[in-house]
Design an enzyme around this catalytic site. Sequence first.
Site, PDB file in Angstrom:
ATOM      1  N   ASP A 128      -7.549   0.005  11.099  1.00 27.31           N
ATOM      2  CA  ASP A 128      -6.392   0.870  11.271  1.00 27.31           C
ATOM      3  C   ASP A 128      -6.661   2.315  10.876  1.00 27.31           C
ATOM      4  O   ASP A 128      -6.087   3.244  11.452  1.00 27.31           O
ATOM      5  CB  ASP A 128      -5.198   0.325  10.475  1.00 27.31           C
ATOM      6  CG  ASP A 128      -4.445  -0.756  11.227  1.00 27.31           C
ATOM      7  OD1 ASP A 128      -4.663  -0.889  12.448  1.00 27.31           O
ATOM      8  OD2 ASP A 128      -3.639  -1.464  10.599  1.00 27.31           O
ATOM      9  N   ARG A 164      -0.545   1.173  16.708  1.00 23.65           N
ATOM     10  CA  ARG A 164      -0.974   2.328  15.918  1.00 23.65           C
ATOM     11  C   ARG A 164      -0.886   3.668  16.660  1.00 23.65           C
ATOM     12  O   ARG A 164      -0.447   4.661  16.086  1.00 23.65           O
ATOM     13  CB  ARG A 164      -2.393   2.104  15.374  1.00 23.65           C
ATOM     14  CG  ARG A 164      -2.522   0.941  14.412  1.00 23.65           C
ATOM     15  CD  ARG A 164      -1.380   0.887  13.435  1.00 23.65           C
ATOM     16  NE  ARG A 164      -1.502  -0.169  12.445  1.00 23.65           N
ATOM     17  CZ  ARG A 164      -0.511  -0.932  12.051  1.00 23.65           C
ATOM     18  NH1 ARG A 164       0.690  -0.794  12.608  1.00 23.65           N
ATOM     19  NH2 ARG A 164      -0.679  -1.852  11.125  1.00 23.65           N
ATOM     20  N   ASP A 224       0.816  -1.217   0.000  1.00 21.49           N
ATOM     21  CA  ASP A 224       0.000   0.000   0.000  1.00 21.49           C
ATOM     22  C   ASP A 224       0.847   1.262   0.000  1.00 21.49           C
ATOM     23  O   ASP A 224       0.698   2.130  -0.863  1.00 21.49           O
ATOM     24  CB  ASP A 224      -0.938   0.006   1.215  1.00 21.49           C
ATOM     25  CG  ASP A 224      -1.968  -1.104   1.161  1.00 21.49           C
ATOM     26  OD1 ASP A 224      -2.343  -1.508   0.047  1.00 21.49           O
ATOM     27  OD2 ASP A 224      -2.389  -1.585   2.227  1.00 21.49           O
ATOM     28  N   SER A 243      -1.604 -10.235   3.412  1.00 20.37           N
ATOM     29  CA  SER A 243      -1.001  -9.045   3.999  1.00 20.37           C
ATOM     30  C   SER A 243      -0.411  -9.408   5.356  1.00 20.37           C
ATOM     31  O   SER A 243      -1.016 -10.149   6.125  1.00 20.37           O
ATOM     32  CB  SER A 243      -2.066  -7.961   4.166  1.00 20.37           C
ATOM     33  OG  SER A 243      -1.565  -6.858   4.887  1.00 20.37           O
TER      34      SER A 243
END
Length: 399
Positions: A124, A95, A15, A176
């Site tokens: 996320d 995060r 990404d 992923s």
Amino acid sequence: MKITKVVLAYSGGLDTSIIIPWLKENYGCEVIAYAADVGQGEELAPLHEKALQTGASKVYIEDLREEFVTEYIYPMLKAGAVYEGKYLMGTSIARPVIAKRQVEIAAREGAEAVAHGCTGKGNDQVRFELTFRSLNPQLQVIAPWREWSLRSRQEEIAYAEEHGIEVPVTKEKPYSMDRNLWHISYEGGVLEDPAQPPEENMFQLTVSPEQAPDDPEEVEIQFEQGVPVAVDGQAYAPVALIEHLNQLGGKHGIGRIDIVENRLVGIKSRGVYETPGGTILYAAHQELEYLTLERDTMHYKELISKKYAELVYNGQWFSPLREALDAFVNKTQERVTGTVRLKLWKGHCLPIARKSPYSLYREDLATFEADTVYNQKDAEGFIKLFGLPQQVWNMVKKG
């Protein structure tokens, strides 16, 4: 506001690899790539050169591992937070520490915007953006997945190939992966069918339980006020302690879970996770609490642990409720000090011994042998009074 400079949370994965040229093409802005070292290991090595090659004007790579462990992982561990009974939230808890530093870099660089590579279907995006809004609501947020015409991993791979960008995902292996000091997560691709088991060659931190050593191994964890400080009598710094337990747990196939979880956005998703060191720490910490926490406190803490997990999972780390819950948790941890010995064997992590200077266990009370401190006749009156409401209810019910 015209955006002239943006700070991108950059991992070098599929990404974010294509987001740098996409931002330049679509916003005409300068892109600063920012990668936080939260324990990805060798994945960080090529990021600086790769980000510059794909169009970044500047690259930040910063070691946040110590802060990650002491300010985020350990509070979560002390709270006993587990999402939906299984997930130790390795992605979720990373995060806020990443996004917090991203906001600080944006201020330093005079950037008007921050960007991330999270999809519009995932959790996320919420975790990053709630942190942005909490710490600097003036920043504009660019989320390419909510803007561009690309709609699949395959289209992203094609875009990368067109722009000469190497990515660690192929059409043959499209899942992923997210790695940090606490865990590795795997999603997408071959894992999207929950009826299909994960392929063994996917796992990187743990051996399969079948291939783990036939002989069990014991490990002793020492805690001070709920924080792990030593393993087998040897003191470890926070990062080194988790690295050591990851190696030990991985050797014995500990810490794998396969879960269909409920995302915040309302979608069920299938994730596979490896958290070897974290699994050992959670088991040991809980066992020590059984020994040192008074009953009502322990039972109430079980209630708030679930709420704490929801706050972490939902990206509400910088919320007043999380801070208030931390105050409660820290009070409960004042006497969670001592050692727990565990047996590691073929995917199992079994507490087998525990001791604490603040132990509430009294052998003279618990013994089945003769004692002089507990009058068993007292139980008769206790039972009568304890059961009185239930007795009256049923008498009235029967008429």
